[in-house]
Every structure is written in C-alpha cells, then in structure tokens.
Design a protein around this motif. Structure first.
Motif, PDB file in Angstrom:
ATOM      1  N   ALA A 199       9.089  48.114  10.913  1.00 53.86           N
ATOM      2  CA  ALA A 199       8.680  48.587  12.248  1.00 53.86           C
ATOM      3  C   ALA A 199       9.857  48.395  13.199  1.00 53.86           C
ATOM      4  O   ALA A 199      10.059  47.315  13.731  1.00 53.86           O
ATOM      5  CB  ALA A 199       7.467  47.791  12.722  1.00 53.86           C
ATOM      6  N   TRP A 200      10.626  49.466  13.410  1.00 52.17           N
ATOM      7  CA  TRP A 200      11.804  49.326  14.270  1.00 52.17           C
ATOM      8  C   TRP A 200      11.450  49.389  15.752  1.00 52.17           C
ATOM      9  O   TRP A 200      12.191  48.917  16.600  1.00 52.17           O
ATOM     10  CB  TRP A 200      12.867  50.378  13.920  1.00 52.17           C
ATOM     11  N   LEU A 201      10.325  49.996  16.091  1.00 55.15           N
ATOM     12  CA  LEU A 201       9.889  50.114  17.491  1.00 55.15           C
ATOM     13  C   LEU A 201      11.065  50.488  18.406  1.00 55.15           C
ATOM     14  O   LEU A 201      11.484  49.677  19.264  1.00 55.15           O
ATOM     15  CB  LEU A 201       9.261  48.802  17.985  1.00 55.15           C
ATOM     16  N   PRO A 202      11.597  51.696  18.236  1.00 54.29           N
ATOM     17  CA  PRO A 202      12.820  52.078  18.955  1.00 54.29           C
ATOM     18  C   PRO A 202      12.692  51.892  20.472  1.00 54.29           C
ATOM     19  O   PRO A 202      11.627  52.090  21.043  1.00 54.29           O
ATOM     20  CB  PRO A 202      12.988  53.560  18.620  1.00 54.29           C
ATOM     21  N   GLY A 203      13.795  51.498  21.085  1.00 54.32           N
ATOM     22  CA  GLY A 203      13.817  51.345  22.538  1.00 54.32           C
ATOM     23  C   GLY A 203      13.253  50.013  22.999  1.00 54.32           C
ATOM     24  O   GLY A 203      13.110  49.785  24.204  1.00 54.32           O
ATOM     25  N   SER A 204      12.899  49.146  22.055  1.00 54.68           N
ATOM     26  CA  SER A 204      12.369  47.845  22.482  1.00 54.68           C
ATOM     27  C   SER A 204      12.883  46.763  21.540  1.00 54.68           C
ATOM     28  O   SER A 204      13.247  47.037  20.396  1.00 54.68           O
ATOM     29  CB  SER A 204      10.837  47.910  22.479  1.00 54.68           C
ATOM     30  N   TYR A 205      12.896  45.534  22.040  1.00 55.19           N
ATOM     31  CA  TYR A 205      13.269  44.409  21.186  1.00 55.19           C
ATOM     32  C   TYR A 205      12.035  43.674  20.671  1.00 55.19           C
ATOM     33  O   TYR A 205      12.118  42.535  20.245  1.00 55.19           O
ATOM     34  CB  TYR A 205      14.206  43.449  21.932  1.00 55.19           C
ATOM     35  N   ASP A 206      10.880  44.375  20.748  1.00 51.76           N
ATOM     36  CA  ASP A 206       9.657  43.782  20.198  1.00 51.76           C
ATOM     37  C   ASP A 206       9.651  43.909  18.672  1.00 51.76           C
ATOM     38  O   ASP A 206      10.407  44.692  18.093  1.00 51.76           O
ATOM     39  CB  ASP A 206       8.423  44.511  20.757  1.00 51.76           C
ATOM     40  N   PHE A 207       8.766  43.136  18.070  1.00 56.41           N
ATOM     41  CA  PHE A 207       8.613  43.155  16.615  1.00 56.41           C
ATOM     42  C   PHE A 207       7.167  43.467  16.253  1.00 56.41           C
ATOM     43  O   PHE A 207       6.260  43.294  17.064  1.00 56.41           O
ATOM     44  CB  PHE A 207       8.962  41.774  16.029  1.00 56.41           C
ATOM     45  N   SER A 208       6.962  43.912  15.018  1.00 52.33           N
ATOM     46  CA  SER A 208       5.605  44.074  14.490  1.00 52.33           C
ATOM     47  C   SER A 208       5.677  43.876  12.978  1.00 52.33           C
ATOM     48  O   SER A 208       6.513  44.485  12.318  1.00 52.33           O
ATOM     49  CB  SER A 208       5.091  45.482  14.810  1.00 52.33           C
ATOM     50  N   PHE A 209       4.829  43.004  12.481  1.00 46.69           N
ATOM     51  CA  PHE A 209       4.848  42.739  11.035  1.00 46.69           C
ATOM     52  C   PHE A 209       3.516  43.039  10.363  1.00 46.69           C
ATOM     53  O   PHE A 209       3.378  42.840   9.165  1.00 46.69           O
ATOM     54  CB  PHE A 209       5.241  41.271  10.772  1.00 46.69           C
ATOM     55  N   SER A 210       2.522  43.531  11.138  1.00 44.42           N
ATOM     56  CA  SER A 210       1.202  43.688  10.518  1.00 44.42           C
ATOM     57  C   SER A 210       1.182  44.858   9.528  1.00 44.42           C
ATOM     58  O   SER A 210       0.493  44.804   8.515  1.00 44.42           O
ATOM     59  CB  SER A 210       0.118  43.822  11.577  1.00 44.42           C
ATOM     60  N   GLY A 211       1.963  45.920   9.796  1.00 45.23           N
ATOM     61  CA  GLY A 211       2.005  47.069   8.881  1.00 45.23           C
ATOM     62  C   GLY A 211       2.583  46.666   7.524  1.00 45.23           C
ATOM     63  O   GLY A 211       2.099  47.080   6.466  1.00 45.23           O
ATOM     64  N   LEU A 212       3.574  45.820   7.590  1.00 45.89           N
ATOM     65  CA  LEU A 212       4.231  45.340   6.370  1.00 45.89           C
ATOM     66  C   LEU A 212       3.245  44.514   5.535  1.00 45.89           C
ATOM     67  O   LEU A 212       3.131  44.680   4.314  1.00 45.89           O
ATOM     68  CB  LEU A 212       5.431  44.487   6.801  1.00 45.89           C
ATOM     69  N   LYS A 213       2.514  43.658   6.240  1.00 46.18           N
ATOM     70  CA  LYS A 213       1.518  42.818   5.560  1.00 46.18           C
ATOM     71  C   LYS A 213       0.436  43.695   4.910  1.00 46.18           C
ATOM     72  O   LYS A 213       0.079  43.497   3.747  1.00 46.18           O
ATOM     73  CB  LYS A 213       0.892  41.885   6.609  1.00 46.18           C
ATOM     74  N   THR A 214      -0.032  44.713   5.655  1.00 44.77           N
ATOM     75  CA  THR A 214      -1.066  45.602   5.122  1.00 44.77           C
ATOM     76  C   THR A 214      -0.540  46.321   3.896  1.00 44.77           C
ATOM     77  O   THR A 214      -1.258  46.533   2.910  1.00 44.77           O
ATOM     78  CB  THR A 214      -1.483  46.641   6.201  1.00 44.77           C
ATOM     79  N   SER A 215       0.731  46.714   3.941  1.00 41.14           N
ATOM     80  CA  SER A 215       1.247  47.458   2.803  1.00 41.14           C
ATOM     81  C   SER A 215       1.348  46.587   1.553  1.00 41.14           C
ATOM     82  O   SER A 215       1.022  47.045   0.460  1.00 41.14           O
ATOM     83  CB  SER A 215       2.507  48.103   3.271  1.00 41.14           C
ATOM     84  N   ILE A 216       1.696  45.316   1.697  1.00 41.09           N
ATOM     85  CA  ILE A 216       1.700  44.392   0.539  1.00 41.09           C
ATOM     86  C   ILE A 216       0.255  44.226   0.036  1.00 41.09           C
ATOM     87  O   ILE A 216      -0.011  44.222  -1.166  1.00 41.09           O
ATOM     88  CB  ILE A 216       2.272  43.015   0.959  1.00 41.09           C
ATOM     89  N   TYR A 217      -0.666  44.135   0.988  1.00 42.93           N
ATOM     90  CA  TYR A 217      -2.077  43.947   0.630  1.00 42.93           C
ATOM     91  C   TYR A 217      -2.586  45.138  -0.206  1.00 42.93           C
ATOM     92  O   TYR A 217      -3.204  44.981  -1.251  1.00 42.93           O
ATOM     93  CB  TYR A 217      -2.898  43.778   1.917  1.00 42.93           C
ATOM     94  N   ARG A 218      -2.256  46.374   0.277  1.00 41.50           N
ATOM     95  CA  ARG A 218      -2.705  47.585  -0.442  1.00 41.50           C
ATOM     96  C   ARG A 218      -2.120  47.645  -1.842  1.00 41.50           C
ATOM     97  O   ARG A 218      -2.812  47.960  -2.806  1.00 41.50           O
ATOM     98  CB  ARG A 218      -2.257  48.842   0.323  1.00 41.50           C
ATOM     99  N   LEU A 219      -0.829  47.351  -1.949  1.00 39.62           N
ATOM    100  CA  LEU A 219      -0.172  47.391  -3.268  1.00 39.62           C
ATOM    101  C   LEU A 219      -0.844  46.393  -4.216  1.00 39.62           C
ATOM    102  O   LEU A 219      -1.081  46.688  -5.387  1.00 39.62           O
ATOM    103  CB  LEU A 219       1.321  47.060  -3.142  1.00 39.62           C
TER     104      LEU A 219
END
Ligand code: KG4
Ligand code: ZN
Length: 331
Positions: A199-219
C-alpha cells in the motif's frame, strides 16, 4: 545527572539507570512473553498482576547492576502512556512511591518519545534535524524531529501497526508469538516468492498493512501456502519495502541529517539491512535489545525532558491513549 527509568506499559517490567541521558549503567527487563504466549497475545489483567510481582525485584536488580544506591540518583522517569491502563498504573505508582520516599523529582514519559530516545544511548549523538521511524506493536509513525521536544508528525498507519501486522501474519502462518521475531527467523530460510500487495498511498507518508494481512489470510485459507518460510520472507519483504521506501522519501523531502529507527520492529534484521544498504544518509539504529520495550529509553528521554523543566506532581495520572507530540500534552 543519574535518572532511574521505569517501564511497564505492556508486557515487560523494566528498570534502568542512565547517566546524562546517554550512558547506560543498568538495563533490567523482566519479560512476560512466556506467560502470554499460551494465549497468543497480551492479556491485560495477567500483565498488570505480573508487573506487580516483578517491579520491586527489577528496581532492586537495576540498582545492584549499576552499583548505585538511591542517594546517587537525581530523578525518576516513568512511562505514563500510551499502554494498558492497569500495567501503566503499576509503574507510575512505583515511581511516585520512590519519589516520595527518596525525595527526588519525577517525570511522566510518553512511551513513543522514549522509543526515539533509545537512539541517544549509542556512541554517536544524533544530529538534528532527524527523521524518526517508529515501528512498534501499536504504532507506525514517521516524525520529523527538529530539536529535543520539537516534533512534526509526517505520517502514521491508517489501520494495523507494523508490529501488529507481523504478529497477525505469524498467527496465520502458525509461527507462534510474538510474531515479529518468529517471522524474522523463518524468513532467513525462505525466499520471497509470493506476490503480495504494497500500500504505497501516493502523496502521503501514511501506511496501511491490513490489505497485506488479508492477502496472507486468503492464501492460507485457499491452501496456497506451501512453505511458511517463503510466506514469512514474502510478507517481511512487502512490509520492509514500504517502510524503507517511505522513510527515504520523507528524509529526502525534509532534508534531514540522519534517520533514526526505533520500536520493536526496528529489531527486524531485514529492515535494518535494507535501510543501511539503501539510505544515502546515516541511519542510527539502537541495538535490538533497546528497540523492544525497555526502561533505558525512558530514563534517557527523562533526562532530556527534565532538562527542559518538565517535573510532575503527585497528581500525575496514566494516559492509556496518550498521543506523542500532541501539543496539549506538552508543558
Ligand atoms: O516496541 P515494542 O517492544 O512494544 C510496543 O511498544 O508495542 O514492539 C513490539 C512489537 C511486536 O509486534 C513484535 O512482534 C515486534 O515488535 N518485533 C519485531 C521483531 N522483534 C519484535 N517485528 C519484526 N521483527 C523483529 N525482529
Ligand atoms: Zn514499545
């Protein structure tokens, strides 16, 4: 000036003695990890009861290790938040009791600010302006630090903290608790073969890791993970790539002199190696033992806060949701 630091915000009961904010004389940590491991996470009531049992022996050990008696101490610094209310109360009550009995000044410290000050315990003193990346179990923050006590928040996580993401991913992969060190270890024998989102969230220095976690969960749900080590390496790579990419971009934009990292995830071997390799600027990192929760960082921070005139009264309370660098929390 010798400051005794006390830390009890989560699952480590810690006491340390630091001279002039920079020289470590003792650093005692009584970890509760084994106690909480069977539950797969920190149980607040268990944590506060254990702090109650461990706090006095830990203070005694720190005084012994530093070969110091209380008369040689100048002040007490204690974490007042953020953290678990019951856990914080144990440390703050201990600090108040010692301050009363020893007739020493005491100061309440922000746990995240303390994490930053772990970087003052190394050989070289950090030079302002600095960019601080704080990556812990509860926080992921990029902060511009222009001087002692002068902070400008640049970005933070919009969902899970980096450490929280490591812990959750490790649970999904059956790697145990705490997840960060488990993933770090497993990844050493794995290869980053899974394609996971960033999650690069362009234009901001914020972070997001929930999508990554969900993708490991789905796999994992779809039985597509054939090697936990490969999955750990892929996950770690995805987290580290974003942390390093955003930190270096912020450092460039704000023309800082140095980069500091701190918090439990700063102990991650991949993050440390990648930042050291890719940064054109000096990167200061505390040794892993000072990245995870400890009281040396609280004592170091306490020294600089006391120098700024911050002394608390006995009506000081814990603030479980204290926000670092929030102007109204500053005197
Ligand atoms: O700073 P910390 O000790 O406590 C908080 O203030 O939250 O950070 C704890 C977090 C946990 O999520 C743990 O899994 C993570 O730091 N951690 C690591 C590593 N060591 C601890 N994450 C990645 N790699 C590590 N080596
Ligand atoms: Zn911490």
């Amino acid at each position: 000036m010798r400051v005794l630091g006390i830390e009890s915000s989560c699952d480590e009961t810690a006491c340390a003695i630091v001279e002039n904010g920079r020289h470590l004389l003792a650093n005692e940590v009584a970890s509760q990890i084994e106690l909480h491991a069977r539950y797969g996470g920190v149980v607040p009531e268990v944590a506060s009861r254990q702090h109650l049992l461990a706090i006095i022996p830990t203070v005694r050990q720190a005084l012994d290790k530093a070969s110091t008696n209380w008369q040689d101490l100048d002040a007490i610094a204690v974490t007042r938040g953020p953290g678990l209310a019951g856990s914080l109360l144990v440390g703050v009550s201990m600090a108040k009791a010692l301050a009363l009995a020893w007739e020493k000044p005491f100061v309440g410290i922000d746990h995240l600010e303390a994490h930053i000050y772990a970087n003052w315990l190394g050989e070289a003193e950090p030079e302002f302006p600095l960019l601080c990346l704080i990556v812990s179990g509860g926080h992921t923050d990029l902060i511009l630090m222009q001087d002692h006590g002068n902070y400008i928040p640049l970005g933070h996580t919009r969902d899970d903290a980096a450490g929280e993401a490591f812990d959750k991913a490790a649970r999904i992969l059956g790697l145990g608790y705490p997840g960060g060190p488990a993933i770090d270890r497993a990844a050493r024998t794995g290869t980053s073969v899974l394609s996971l989102p960033r999650a690069w969230l362009p234009g901001s220095y914020d972070f997001s890791f929930s999508g990554l976690k969900t993708s490991i969960y789905r796999l994992a749900e779809d039985d597509k993970i054939t090697s936990a080590s490969d999955a750990a390496a892929s996950f770690q790579e995805a987290v580290v790539e974003v942390l390093v990419g955003k930190t270096l971009a912020a450092a460039r934009e704000h023309r800082v002199h140095q980069i500091l990292i701190s918090g439990g995830v700063a102990a991650n071997s991949c993050l440390r190696a990648r930042l050291a390799q890719e940064s054109p600027l000096p990167v200061i990192m505390p040794p892993p033992i000072l990245c995870t929760d400890n009281a040396a960082m609280v004592a170091a921070c306490g020294y600089f806060r006391l120098r700024q005139g911050a002394i608390d009264n006995f009506d000081m309370d814990v603030i479980p949701d204290l926000e670092l660098i929030c102007a109204e929390n500053r005197r």
